[in-house]
Scaffold this motif. Structure first.
Motif, PDB file in Angstrom:
ATOM      1  N   GLU A   1       5.770   4.713  23.628  1.00  0.00           N
ATOM      2  CA  GLU A   1       4.682   5.625  23.280  1.00  0.00           C
ATOM      3  C   GLU A   1       4.636   5.783  21.766  1.00  0.00           C
ATOM      4  N   ARG A   2       3.429   5.711  21.206  1.00  0.00           N
ATOM      5  CA  ARG A   2       3.309   5.786  19.750  1.00  0.00           C
ATOM      6  C   ARG A   2       3.154   7.236  19.301  1.00  0.00           C
ATOM      7  N   ALA A   3       3.767   7.533  18.140  1.00  0.00           N
ATOM      8  CA  ALA A   3       3.682   8.895  17.611  1.00  0.00           C
ATOM      9  C   ALA A   3       2.436   9.056  16.747  1.00  0.00           C
ATOM     10  N   LEU A   4       1.394   8.334  17.085  1.00  0.00           N
ATOM     11  CA  LEU A   4       0.196   8.288  16.246  1.00  0.00           C
ATOM     12  C   LEU A   4      -0.978   7.944  17.142  1.00  0.00           C
ATOM     13  N   LYS A   5      -2.133   8.539  16.853  1.00  0.00           N
ATOM     14  CA  LYS A   5      -3.319   8.235  17.668  1.00  0.00           C
ATOM     15  C   LYS A   5      -4.361   7.564  16.783  1.00  0.00           C
ATOM     16  N   PRO A   6      -5.207   6.698  17.359  1.00  0.00           N
ATOM     17  CA  PRO A   6      -6.291   6.153  16.543  1.00  0.00           C
ATOM     18  C   PRO A   6      -7.152   7.303  16.024  1.00  0.00           C
ATOM     19  N   GLY A   7      -7.732   7.144  14.854  1.00  0.00           N
ATOM     20  CA  GLY A   7      -8.570   8.207  14.287  1.00  0.00           C
ATOM     21  C   GLY A   7      -8.525   8.189  12.779  1.00  0.00           C
ATOM     22  N   LEU A   8      -9.245   9.141  12.196  1.00  0.00           N
ATOM     23  CA  LEU A   8      -9.352   9.225  10.737  1.00  0.00           C
ATOM     24  C   LEU A   8      -8.361  10.259  10.201  1.00  0.00           C
ATOM     25  N   TYR A   9      -7.628   9.884   9.190  1.00  0.00           N
ATOM     26  CA  TYR A   9      -6.660  10.798   8.570  1.00  0.00           C
ATOM     27  C   TYR A   9      -6.994  10.942   7.084  1.00  0.00           C
ATOM     28  N   LEU A  10      -7.163  12.201   6.648  1.00  0.00           N
ATOM     29  CA  LEU A  10      -7.514  12.469   5.251  1.00  0.00           C
ATOM     30  C   LEU A  10      -6.444  13.315   4.585  1.00  0.00           C
ATOM     31  N   PRO A  11      -6.315  13.199   3.258  1.00  0.00           N
ATOM     32  CA  PRO A  11      -5.352  14.043   2.552  1.00  0.00           C
ATOM     33  C   PRO A  11      -5.712  15.516   2.696  1.00  0.00           C
ATOM     34  N   THR A  12      -4.768  16.359   2.461  1.00  0.00           N
ATOM     35  CA  THR A  12      -4.999  17.799   2.476  1.00  0.00           C
ATOM     36  C   THR A  12      -5.919  18.159   1.293  1.00  0.00           C
TER      37      THR A  12
ATOM     38  N   LEU B   1     -14.552  13.044  -5.464  1.00  0.00           N
ATOM     39  CA  LEU B   1     -15.438  12.233  -4.633  1.00  0.00           C
ATOM     40  C   LEU B   1     -15.030  12.199  -3.157  1.00  0.00           C
ATOM     41  N   THR B   2     -13.826  12.646  -2.841  1.00  0.00           N
ATOM     42  CA  THR B   2     -13.340  12.574  -1.455  1.00  0.00           C
ATOM     43  C   THR B   2     -14.293  13.296  -0.507  1.00  0.00           C
TER      44      THR B   2
ATOM     45  N   ALA C   1       0.861  -1.188   0.000  1.00  0.00           N
ATOM     46  CA  ALA C   1       0.000   0.000   0.000  1.00  0.00           C
ATOM     47  C   ALA C   1       0.891   1.229   0.000  1.00  0.00           C
ATOM     48  N   ALA C   2       0.394   2.321  -0.593  1.00  0.00           N
ATOM     49  CA  ALA C   2       1.214   3.535  -0.694  1.00  0.00           C
ATOM     50  C   ALA C   2       0.426   4.758  -0.261  1.00  0.00           C
ATOM     51  N   ILE C   3       1.117   5.630   0.453  1.00  0.00           N
ATOM     52  CA  ILE C   3       0.551   6.960   0.739  1.00  0.00           C
ATOM     53  C   ILE C   3       1.518   7.962   0.126  1.00  0.00           C
ATOM     54  N   TYR C   4       0.995   8.789  -0.768  1.00  0.00           N
ATOM     55  CA  TYR C   4       1.876   9.694  -1.515  1.00  0.00           C
ATOM     56  C   TYR C   4       2.109  11.002  -0.777  1.00  0.00           C
ATOM     57  N   GLU C   5       3.264  11.547  -1.026  1.00  0.00           N
ATOM     58  CA  GLU C   5       3.712  12.753  -0.318  1.00  0.00           C
ATOM     59  C   GLU C   5       2.717  13.906  -0.432  1.00  0.00           C
ATOM     60  N   PRO C   6       2.156  14.194  -1.644  1.00  0.00           N
ATOM     61  CA  PRO C   6       1.260  15.359  -1.741  1.00  0.00           C
ATOM     62  C   PRO C   6      -0.002  15.252  -0.887  1.00  0.00           C
TER      63      PRO C   6
END
Ligand code: ATP
Length: 433
Positions: free
Chosen positions: A397-408, A415-416, A302-307
């Motif tokens: 300690e994790r540097a991340l919290k559960p939750g929803l993350y969306l692109p900018t 459709l986003t 899976a990939a998450i792109y920088e932009p």
């Protein structure tokens, strides 16, 4: 008056024109000259955004009307699509007409499939025949898929609206001059009832495209009234041809409603996957983050792109994390395997990560050194030996919290569903003229 559903798609090419602009002109003629009445707002339906042969945003249009002389209207629209399309320079239009009030279930099913999978022109033709839909195609005729996709999309649950303003032909191709301050002000005054007009984080105006097409700007929002109010609040510095409000599935995540099974995830499909992070994320050139995920024993990269602005978040994931991802499946090549392009990331459960350290010396407090497996520890400073000392295990300690993350916002697809729309979804629609 008899019911008539009119839908068309693939009228434009990268060189110019625009299917929504043709819809604007057709609607004007239909209601002003041909005596037709719309029974719903013109529909702007975005279909599977991963289709490789789309021109831009894979949009198609549908007009639901009551008309006096359906044959006359059909003749006019068919000709308008043929003459108003960039046939020969990339457009492959399809235009379809249904003379029934109720939309057949088969057509609705075809439409929901076209939202996330790939359909052929042959499949579309079969559905059209079975549903008694009259159609014409030009070029390779692939536009019939989008036409039926739009016609079968009822938008009877969540939907949004977009006001699109059009340039006169003589202005097309020249730079669009709009007063940025008026957009920023409008955006602040009307949020969350309008959205994606302005990207605050990057100081970017989002309502105006940059190409040679006739769209001057498009304003998205939750009601026809709020998007219409943009016409008096945002000052265009040129005379426009006109404007129209569309009802749309933009901003609804309609393409991601289907759960994908990784064992059979086909290239170009869209959907969501509930899975565990399998491998540790790594960052590649360009700042993109890659990791693999596992769902019921099947694994896929899976990939998450920088932009998207989400690379840092993705890099903080760890094996074992339980996530849900909205994805488009990118086709594999000889160089790269099939890959899930992530559109949203929902972190449901973080796996515990442990820090493991050697014990501290009971005599002097210094960190001890292992004497070998099951042989205890010795302090390097005071040489104290401790057979019973154990490794110290602490939860990191994790540097991340559960939750929803969306692109900018600037990386959103049409459709986003923007973050603020979660919880604002509509659940019905009644057209009131
Ligand atoms: P614009 O946003 O400017 O209107 P576009 O991105 O909508 O352009 P089109 O020129 O309409 O691009 O081309 C998209 C093509 O893909 C159309 O021929 C449409 O019928 C086809 N298409 C849409 N959805 C699917 C699908 N799910 N499977 C196969 N073909 C599809």
């Amino acid at each position: 008056m008899t019911p008539l559903h009119i839908a068309f798609d693939d009228t434009d090419s990268r060189l110019g024109r625009c299917t929504t602009h043709l819809a604007y002109r057709v609607t004007k003629e239909l209601t002003k000259t041909l005596g037709g009445e719309l029974v719903d707002h013109p529909l702007l339906i975005r279909l599977n955004p991963n289709i490789p042969w789309k021109t831009r945003g894979n949009g198609a249009v549908c007009l639901r009307a009551k008309v006096r002389d359906s044959d006359r209207v059909i003749d006019y629209v068919r000709q308008a699509v043929e003459e108003g399309s960039a046939i020969g320079s990339g457009a492959n239009p399809g235009v379809a007409f249904l003379k029934e009030e109720a939309v057949p279930e088969k057509l609705k099913r075809f439409s929901s499939f076209a939202m996330w999978d790939v359909s052929s022109r042959q499949q579309a033709e079969k559905v059209a025949r079975e549903c008694g839909i009259k159609f014409w195609t030009f070029g390779n005729g692939q536009g019939l898929v989008g036409s039926l996709g739009a016609m079968g999309c009822m938008l009877d649950h969540d939907h949004t609206f977009e006001l699109i303003a059009y340039r006169t032909p003589k202005n097309c191709g020249t730079p669009r001059i709009i007063n940025d301050d008026s957009i920023i002000k409008f955006s602040k005054e009307t949020f969350p009832h309008t959205f994606n007009n302005y990207d605050q984080n990057h100081g970017r105006i989002l309502i105006a495209p940059h190409g040679p097409d006739p769209v001057f700007f498009g304003v998205r929002g939750e009601s026809p009234e709020i998007v219409l109010s943009a016409m008096s609040k945002i000052s265009p510095e040129e005379k426009l041809e006109g404007y129209m409000v569309f009802r749309s599935n933009q901003g609804t995540n309609m393409h991601l409603q289907n759960e994908l099974d990784l064992r059979m995830a086909k290239a170009y499909t869209a959907g969501y996957v509930r899975c565990r992070v399998k491998s540790r994320p790594h960052t590649i050139e360009g700042g993109h983050v890659i990791f693999s995920v596992e769902q019921s024993g099947s694994e896929m990269p899976a990939a998450i792109y920088e932009p998207t602005g989400l690379a840092k978040i993705a890099a903080a994931l760890a094996p074992g994390d339980l996530i849900e991802i909205g994805v488009g499946v990118r086709k594999g090549t000889t160089l790269h395997p099939k890959i899930l392009n992530i559109e949203y990331l929902q972190v449901n459960e973080l796996a515990p990560i442990y820090n493991v350290a050697n014990p501290l010396c009971r005599m002097c407090g210094r960190r001890m050194k292992s004497e070998g497996k099951n042989k205890g520890y010795q302090c390097e400073k005071c040489k104290f030996r401790d057979q019973k000392a154990q490794k110290i295990i602490t939860v990191k300690e994790r540097a991340l919290k559960p939750g929803l993350y969306l692109p900018t916002a600037k990386a959103h697809r049409h459709l986003t569903k923007p973050m603020h729309r979660y919880g604002m979804e509509k659940n019905g629609f009644q057209y009131v003229k």
